[in-house]
Design an enzyme around this catalytic site. Structure first.
Site, PDB file in Angstrom:
ATOM      1  N   ASN A   8      68.586  82.640  51.466  1.00  0.00           N
ATOM      2  CA  ASN A   8      69.868  82.248  50.879  1.00  0.00           C
ATOM      3  C   ASN A   8      69.626  81.587  49.531  1.00  0.00           C
ATOM      4  O   ASN A   8      70.518  80.981  48.965  1.00  0.00           O
ATOM      5  CB  ASN A   8      70.634  81.291  51.811  1.00  0.00           C
ATOM      6  CG  ASN A   8      71.405  82.075  52.872  1.00  0.00           C
ATOM      7  OD1 ASN A   8      71.928  83.157  52.596  1.00  0.00           O
ATOM      8  ND2 ASN A   8      71.452  81.544  54.079  1.00  0.00           N
ATOM      9  N   ASN A   9      68.396  81.718  49.027  1.00  0.00           N
ATOM     10  CA  ASN A   9      68.054  81.130  47.734  1.00  0.00           C
ATOM     11  C   ASN A   9      68.641  82.009  46.618  1.00  0.00           C
ATOM     12  O   ASN A   9      68.173  83.114  46.369  1.00  0.00           O
ATOM     13  CB  ASN A   9      66.521  81.043  47.627  1.00  0.00           C
ATOM     14  CG  ASN A   9      66.063  80.397  46.331  1.00  0.00           C
ATOM     15  OD1 ASN A   9      66.680  80.574  45.285  1.00  0.00           O
ATOM     16  ND2 ASN A   9      64.963  79.663  46.398  1.00  0.00           N
ATOM     17  N   ASP A  68      57.538  84.825  50.869  1.00  0.00           N
ATOM     18  CA  ASP A  68      57.129  83.436  50.872  1.00  0.00           C
ATOM     19  C   ASP A  68      56.187  83.240  49.690  1.00  0.00           C
ATOM     20  O   ASP A  68      55.398  84.129  49.366  1.00  0.00           O
ATOM     21  CB  ASP A  68      56.445  83.040  52.178  1.00  0.00           C
ATOM     22  CG  ASP A  68      56.445  81.532  52.352  1.00  0.00           C
ATOM     23  OD1 ASP A  68      57.536  80.925  52.301  1.00  0.00           O
ATOM     24  OD2 ASP A  68      55.365  80.940  52.512  1.00  0.00           O
ATOM     25  N   THR A  69      56.333  82.107  49.046  1.00  0.00           N
ATOM     26  CA  THR A  69      55.597  81.853  47.806  1.00  0.00           C
ATOM     27  C   THR A  69      54.933  80.498  47.858  1.00  0.00           C
ATOM     28  O   THR A  69      55.482  79.562  48.433  1.00  0.00           O
ATOM     29  CB  THR A  69      56.581  81.885  46.611  1.00  0.00           C
ATOM     30  OG1 THR A  69      57.106  83.201  46.489  1.00  0.00           O
ATOM     31  CG2 THR A  69      55.901  81.510  45.308  1.00  0.00           C
ATOM     32  N   ARG A 177      56.587  86.971  42.158  1.00  0.00           N
ATOM     33  CA  ARG A 177      57.611  87.655  42.961  1.00  0.00           C
ATOM     34  C   ARG A 177      57.963  89.000  42.336  1.00  0.00           C
ATOM     35  O   ARG A 177      58.134  89.998  43.033  1.00  0.00           O
ATOM     36  CB  ARG A 177      58.868  86.780  43.097  1.00  0.00           C
ATOM     37  CG  ARG A 177      59.866  87.311  44.134  1.00  0.00           C
ATOM     38  CD  ARG A 177      61.008  86.348  44.417  1.00  0.00           C
ATOM     39  NE  ARG A 177      60.507  85.036  44.743  1.00  0.00           N
ATOM     40  CZ  ARG A 177      60.432  84.025  43.883  1.00  0.00           C
ATOM     41  NH1 ARG A 177      60.894  84.158  42.667  1.00  0.00           N
ATOM     42  NH2 ARG A 177      59.913  82.875  44.241  1.00  0.00           N
TER      43      ARG A 177
HETATM   44  P1  IMP Z   1      59.436  79.595  49.274  1.00  0.00           P
HETATM   45  O1  IMP Z   1      58.962  79.055  50.573  1.00  0.00           O
HETATM   46  O2  IMP Z   1      59.074  81.007  49.020  1.00  0.00           O
HETATM   47  O3  IMP Z   1      60.901  79.348  49.045  1.00  0.00           O
HETATM   48  O4  IMP Z   1      58.696  78.796  48.118  1.00  0.00           O
HETATM   49  C1  IMP Z   1      58.157  77.524  48.298  1.00  0.00           C
HETATM   50  C2  IMP Z   1      58.358  76.664  47.079  1.00  0.00           C
HETATM   51  O5  IMP Z   1      57.638  77.241  45.992  1.00  0.00           O
HETATM   52  C3  IMP Z   1      59.795  76.543  46.608  1.00  0.00           C
HETATM   53  O6  IMP Z   1      60.442  75.453  47.152  1.00  0.00           O
HETATM   54  C4  IMP Z   1      59.628  76.333  45.119  1.00  0.00           C
HETATM   55  O7  IMP Z   1      59.434  74.983  44.857  1.00  0.00           O
HETATM   56  C5  IMP Z   1      58.357  77.068  44.816  1.00  0.00           C
HETATM   57  N1  IMP Z   1      58.636  78.384  44.213  1.00  0.00           N
HETATM   58  C6  IMP Z   1      58.794  79.580  44.843  1.00  0.00           C
HETATM   59  N2  IMP Z   1      58.985  80.550  43.951  1.00  0.00           N
HETATM   60  C7  IMP Z   1      58.957  79.954  42.735  1.00  0.00           C
HETATM   61  C8  IMP Z   1      59.120  80.439  41.413  1.00  0.00           C
HETATM   62  O8  IMP Z   1      59.325  81.628  41.136  1.00  0.00           O
HETATM   63  N3  IMP Z   1      59.014  79.521  40.434  1.00  0.00           N
HETATM   64  C9  IMP Z   1      58.781  78.205  40.662  1.00  0.00           C
HETATM   65  N4  IMP Z   1      58.660  77.698  41.869  1.00  0.00           N
HETATM   66  C10 IMP Z   1      58.740  78.571  42.903  1.00  0.00           C
END
Ligand code: IMP
Length: 193
Positions: A8-9, A68-69, A177
């Site tokens: 939902n991001n 997931d990032t 991504r």
């Molecule tokens: P998520 O679990 O994939 O939502 O990512 C974990 C955290 O990594 C997020 O809360 C962001 O702080 C950071 N994050 C993920 N993608 C990006 C990006 O493209 N740019 C900057 N921070 C990111």
């Protein structure tokens, strides 16, 4: 085709929509009636991507992909990595995490780091993984107002601006991504002919 993106991001949805061909319609979690939080309980980026995709396919019956990032900083031995969203603690803001990172990196000369994204795709009963890595460095202060998360303090290799100083198209061409999504799109085009 309709494909659920298990998030939902709004920032992520915006980033991905500009990269996808119009023939692929993205549905978000709220659009399929999934209002609950999917807890990311695995201790790897790949594990959490799989967990989110599997939750949606098993509970809601949709073909789906999830990403997931993590931000992996060399001088911090790869931290915060899978814990990037909770770096400064539970229920923190992006700003809290950015400030903690600037603090931890104060005085450090090795500022090399990378964003790593894994996308897990569940399609027709099979699971596929796609990865994107973007190397860069942690800046010593914040620059730019666009993007989200750690964008204002991450400068990709070969660029003078941080991600937060780039527009979505520019970021999408080189970002973790973006690269993972490009692999996903290539796969979908090849396999959905
Ligand atoms: P998520 O679990 O994939 O939502 O990512 C974990 C955290 O990594 C997020 O809360 C962001 O702080 C950071 N994050 C993920 N993608 C990006 C990006 O493209 N740019 C900057 N921070 C990111």
């Amino acid at each position: 085709m309709d494909l659920v993106f298990a998030t939902n991001n709004k920032n992520k949805v915006k980033e991905i929509k500009v990269l996808l061909p119009p023939s692929i319609k993205i549905l978000t979690l709220s659009e399929i009636g999934c209002e609950e939080e999917i807890e990311e309980t695995e201790n790897t980026i790949e594990g959490n991507a799989k967990l989110k995709a599997n939750y949606i396919t098993e509970k809601y019956g949709y073909d789906c992909f999830a990403d997931d990032t993590g931000l992996e900083v060399d001088a911090l031995n790869g931290a915060p990595g899978v814990y990037s969203a909770r770096y400064a603690g539970e229920n923190v803001t992006y700003e809290d995490n950015v400030q903690k990172m600037l603090q931890e990196m104060k005085g450090k000369t090795d500022r090399k780091s990378q964003f790593r994204t894994t996308i897990a795709l569940n399609l027709n009963g099979e699971q596929y993984l796609f990865e994107g890595v973007c190397r860069g460095e942690i800046t010593t202060e914040k620059y730019g107002n666009d993007g989200f998360g750690y964008d204002p303090i991450f400068k990709p290799v070969g660029f003078k601006q941080t991600f937060a100083e780039m527009d979505l198209n520019e970021k999408g061409k080189i970002s973790h991504r973006g690269l993972a999504v490009q692999k996903l799109i290539h796969f979908l085009k090849e396999n959905l002919k």
